[in-house]
Design an enzyme around this catalytic site. Structure first.
Site, PDB file in Angstrom:
ATOM      1  N   LYS A 106      -7.425  24.335  -6.568  1.00  0.00           N
ATOM      2  CA  LYS A 106      -8.154  24.656  -5.333  1.00  0.00           C
ATOM      3  C   LYS A 106      -9.310  23.685  -5.224  1.00  0.00           C
ATOM      4  CE  LYS A 106      -7.916  27.834  -2.078  1.00  0.00           C
ATOM      5  NZ  LYS A 106      -6.676  28.511  -1.641  1.00  0.00           N
ATOM      6  N   GLY A 218     -10.390  39.282   9.860  1.00  0.00           N
ATOM      7  CA  GLY A 218     -10.309  37.815   9.907  1.00  0.00           C
ATOM      8  C   GLY A 218      -9.395  37.429  11.050  1.00  0.00           C
ATOM      9  N   GLY A 220      -8.624  34.051  11.897  1.00  0.00           N
ATOM     10  CA  GLY A 220      -8.385  32.614  11.800  1.00  0.00           C
ATOM     11  C   GLY A 220      -6.894  32.363  11.701  1.00  0.00           C
ATOM     12  N   ASN A 221      -6.513  31.346  10.950  1.00  0.00           N
ATOM     13  CA  ASN A 221      -5.096  30.996  10.839  1.00  0.00           C
ATOM     14  C   ASN A 221      -4.269  32.202  10.391  1.00  0.00           C
ATOM     15  OD1 ASN A 221      -2.611  30.229   9.560  1.00  0.00           O
ATOM     16  ND2 ASN A 221      -3.244  28.099   9.792  1.00  0.00           N
ATOM     17  N   GLY A 223      -5.190  35.560   9.875  1.00  0.00           N
ATOM     18  CA  GLY A 223      -5.408  36.814  10.592  1.00  0.00           C
ATOM     19  C   GLY A 223      -4.806  36.812  11.992  1.00  0.00           C
ATOM     20  N   TYR A 224      -5.095  35.766  12.758  1.00  0.00           N
ATOM     21  CA  TYR A 224      -4.601  35.731  14.140  1.00  0.00           C
ATOM     22  C   TYR A 224      -3.061  35.712  14.159  1.00  0.00           C
ATOM     23  CZ  TYR A 224      -2.899  34.009  18.536  1.00  0.00           C
ATOM     24  OH  TYR A 224      -2.155  33.866  19.680  1.00  0.00           O
TER      25      TYR A 224
HETATM   26  P1  NAD Z   1      -9.612  30.376   8.698  1.00  0.00           P
HETATM   27  O1  NAD Z   1     -10.793  29.518   8.481  1.00  0.00           O
HETATM   28  O2  NAD Z   1      -8.554  29.921   9.618  1.00  0.00           O
HETATM   29  O3  NAD Z   1     -10.098  31.832   9.191  1.00  0.00           O
HETATM   30  C1  NAD Z   1     -11.029  32.588   8.500  1.00  0.00           C
HETATM   31  C2  NAD Z   1     -11.388  33.785   9.365  1.00  0.00           C
HETATM   32  O4  NAD Z   1     -12.214  34.670   8.622  1.00  0.00           O
HETATM   33  C3  NAD Z   1     -12.169  33.429  10.626  1.00  0.00           C
HETATM   34  O5  NAD Z   1     -11.682  34.207  11.699  1.00  0.00           O
HETATM   35  C4  NAD Z   1     -13.586  33.849  10.300  1.00  0.00           C
HETATM   36  O6  NAD Z   1     -14.315  34.208  11.452  1.00  0.00           O
HETATM   37  C5  NAD Z   1     -13.315  35.046   9.417  1.00  0.00           C
HETATM   38  N1  NAD Z   1     -14.448  35.351   8.545  1.00  0.00           N
HETATM   39  C6  NAD Z   1     -15.263  34.507   7.880  1.00  0.00           C
HETATM   40  N2  NAD Z   1     -16.191  35.200   7.207  1.00  0.00           N
HETATM   41  C7  NAD Z   1     -15.910  36.514   7.421  1.00  0.00           C
HETATM   42  C8  NAD Z   1     -16.488  37.719   6.994  1.00  0.00           C
HETATM   43  N3  NAD Z   1     -17.565  37.721   6.193  1.00  0.00           N
HETATM   44  N4  NAD Z   1     -15.926  38.890   7.407  1.00  0.00           N
HETATM   45  C9  NAD Z   1     -14.865  38.890   8.226  1.00  0.00           C
HETATM   46  N5  NAD Z   1     -14.274  37.774   8.676  1.00  0.00           N
HETATM   47  C10 NAD Z   1     -14.798  36.606   8.271  1.00  0.00           C
HETATM   48  O7  NAD Z   1      -9.017  30.688   7.247  1.00  0.00           O
HETATM   49  P2  NAD Z   1      -7.542  31.131   6.858  1.00  0.00           P
HETATM   50  O8  NAD Z   1      -6.784  29.911   6.521  1.00  0.00           O
HETATM   51  O9  NAD Z   1      -7.039  32.083   7.857  1.00  0.00           O
HETATM   52  O10 NAD Z   1      -7.813  31.878   5.473  1.00  0.00           O
HETATM   53  C11 NAD Z   1      -8.138  33.265   5.414  1.00  0.00           C
HETATM   54  C12 NAD Z   1      -7.815  33.795   4.033  1.00  0.00           C
HETATM   55  O11 NAD Z   1      -6.421  33.591   3.774  1.00  0.00           O
HETATM   56  C13 NAD Z   1      -8.540  33.123   2.869  1.00  0.00           C
HETATM   57  O12 NAD Z   1      -8.759  34.067   1.848  1.00  0.00           O
HETATM   58  C14 NAD Z   1      -7.551  32.092   2.382  1.00  0.00           C
HETATM   59  O13 NAD Z   1      -7.762  31.701   1.040  1.00  0.00           O
HETATM   60  C15 NAD Z   1      -6.259  32.872   2.547  1.00  0.00           C
HETATM   61  N6  NAD Z   1      -5.045  32.063   2.609  1.00  0.00           N
HETATM   62  C16 NAD Z   1      -4.884  31.106   3.555  1.00  0.00           C
HETATM   63  C17 NAD Z   1      -3.703  30.380   3.597  1.00  0.00           C
HETATM   64  C18 NAD Z   1      -3.426  29.361   4.665  1.00  0.00           C
HETATM   65  O14 NAD Z   1      -2.297  28.879   4.721  1.00  0.00           O
HETATM   66  N7  NAD Z   1      -4.360  29.026   5.541  1.00  0.00           N
HETATM   67  C19 NAD Z   1      -2.699  30.612   2.637  1.00  0.00           C
HETATM   68  C20 NAD Z   1      -2.891  31.613   1.688  1.00  0.00           C
HETATM   69  C21 NAD Z   1      -4.066  32.336   1.692  1.00  0.00           C
END
Ligand code: NAD
Length: 416
Positions: A106, A218, A220-221, A223-224
């Site tokens: 990471k 959440g 973001g990627n 959650g949405y």
């Molecule tokens: P992202 O940056 O696209 O979205 C993050 C979201 O979390 C945003 O909507 C932000 O507003 C929200 N957020 C930030 N701080 C917050 C808080 N204190 N309380 C509530 N919401 C909050 O990130 P992502 O890629 O969606 O990643 C989200 C999680 O999923 C992380 O834990 C990441 O490690 C995990 N993850 C991501 C992927 C991937 O492919 N992107 C793969 C496996 C795991």
């Protein structure tokens, strides 16, 4: 929210639990407790106002006995070496659970992207890559997106790495835009995997997905897209949130319309017809399925007892502390752990890497078909082991992941 743990203490406790269950050799346990390599760099850039910006950058490579290191890059003000170490450790187990030929890594930079221009983010990314380039590469360590990094960030990583080597190397990074070698389906892959796990879990519980109430933390990627996919699977999305706060609507929300609102106002809050709630409220809101998809340590001993969902699917990494795990298990809640639930992302990253190495491009249907096969197999492997061990799914997933890595470590032996 009061912090009873750090990501690293959670990851270390989880490893200890798995080691005990597996009767792991003490030496192997000591090896796996620590990362193979931790890189700390000072990322210095010219800011738009001509001042100098200095940011702490990290890349932690946990263990690579199953294949090259693989793991995301996170840009967040709270990034620390400990957090990145925990996330790298989870990547090692996740790749092993998913049956991928990768080790865990990471990376991250402690920064607030909301305060950086696109130009500053680009210069910061390129400088960071130049500082760790000797330890990256398609057969060494392959980065991917994570919190506050995206396909554009991956394009800058690929370009910087390629420029340094003198030729184009798309297989050096995954999660790139499709036009420069990215895979179809990568953007939604993590959420697709989360949704497939929910589908499998619901089937085991005899629970109908049609009309099931879902709360997603959440937006973001992960959650949405999870909200969108579950909405298209006829679930009712009753709550969503971002870093500013959340919204609740018992009649159901259309995730696409909420996103249009967020794009205009920078937050999901204030969405017409919904009630504003806090992130803490969302965790304990009335729902059948809870998807934490933001950051670590969100389900703790303080709020776990108040969770109403029947299924918790961890889109985020490390959202649940060990005490909360126990409380949820005792309440009979089915928790699908991060190293299984969100492994769809790294699985399609693996597909992207394979396509790049073979100069192939698969269709979305091919990608999704292969993803479904891998996810259902991983889910059922973990589910069967949890039934055999009479344990929760996290313990079973850890036993599977840690066990496979420990076995490989033993087989390879130590050199010299
Ligand atoms: P992202 O940056 O696209 O979205 C993050 C979201 O979390 C945003 O909507 C932000 O507003 C929200 N957020 C930030 N701080 C917050 C808080 N204190 N309380 C509530 N919401 C909050 O990130 P992502 O890629 O969606 O990643 C989200 C999680 O999923 C992380 O834990 C990441 O490690 C995990 N993850 C991501 C992927 C991937 O492919 N992107 C793969 C496996 C795991």
């Amino acid at each position: 929210m009061a912090q009873e743990h750090t990501a690293l203490t959670v990851a270390q406790e989880q490893l200890k639990l798995a080691a005990e269950k597996l009767h792991l050799d003490k030496g192997i346990y000591e090896i796996l407790k620590r990362p193979k390599r931790s890189i700390l760099v000072s990322v210095t850039i010219k800011m738009d106002d001509h001042s100098i910006g200095v940011f702490d950058g990290f890349r932690v490579q946990h263990w690579d006995v199953l294949g090259p290191f693989k793991g995301g890059v996170r840009y967040h003000p709270n990034v620390t070496l400990d957090e990145i170490t925990a996330l790298a450790m989870w990547m090692t187990w996740k790749c092993a659970v998913a049956g991928l030929p990768y080790g865990g890594a990471k990376g991250g930079i402690a920064c607030d992207t909301k305060k950086l221009s696109i130009g500053e983010q680009e210069r910061m990314t390129r400088r960071y890559v130049s500082l760790i380039a000797d330890y990256l590469g398609p057969h060494r360590d392959v980065p991917a997106p994570d919190v506050y990094t995206n396909a554009q960030t991956m394009a800058w990583i690929m370009d910087t790495y390629s420029q340094l080597k003198g030729y184009s190397i798309p297989e050096s990074v995954t999660g790139k835009p499709v036009e420069i070698g990215g895979s179809e389906g990568r953007i939604c892959a993590t959420s697709q995997g989360v949704s497939l796990c929910i589908r499998e879990a619901a089937e085991k519980l005899g629970m109908k997905l049609k009309g099931a109430a879902v709360a997603v933390q959440g937006f973001g990627n992960v959650g949405y897209n999870a909200a969108s996919i579950l909405h298209s699977m006829s679930c009712k999305i009753v709550a969503v949130s971002d870093s500013i706060g959340g919204i609740y609507c018992p009649d159901g929300l259309n995730p696409y319309n909420v996103r249009v609102h967020k794009n205009k106002t920078d937050t999901v809050q204030g969405y017409e017809g919904a009630t504003n709630i806090t992130n803490a409220d969302l965790i304990t809101s009335k729902c059948d399925i809870l998807v934490p998809a933001a950051l670590e340590n969100q389900l703790t001993k303080t709020n776990a007892g108040k969770v109403k969902a029947r299924i918790v699917a961890e889109g985020a990494n490390g959202p649940t502390t060990p005490e909360a795990d126990k409380i949820l298990h005792d309440k009979g809640i089915c928790l699908i752990p991060d190293i299984l639930a969100n492994s769809g992302g790294v699985t399609v990253s693996y597909f992207e890497w394979v396509q790049n190495l073979t100069r192939e491009h698969w269709t979305l249907e091919e990608v999704n078909e292969k993803l479904e096969k891998k996810m259902t197999k991983a889910f059922n492997d973990v589910y069967k082991l949890s039934a055999k061990e009479e344990s929760d799914m996290r313990t079973a997933a850890l036993m599977l992941g840690v066990g496979r890595v420990a076995h490989a470590l033993k087989t390879l032996g130590l050199w010299p």
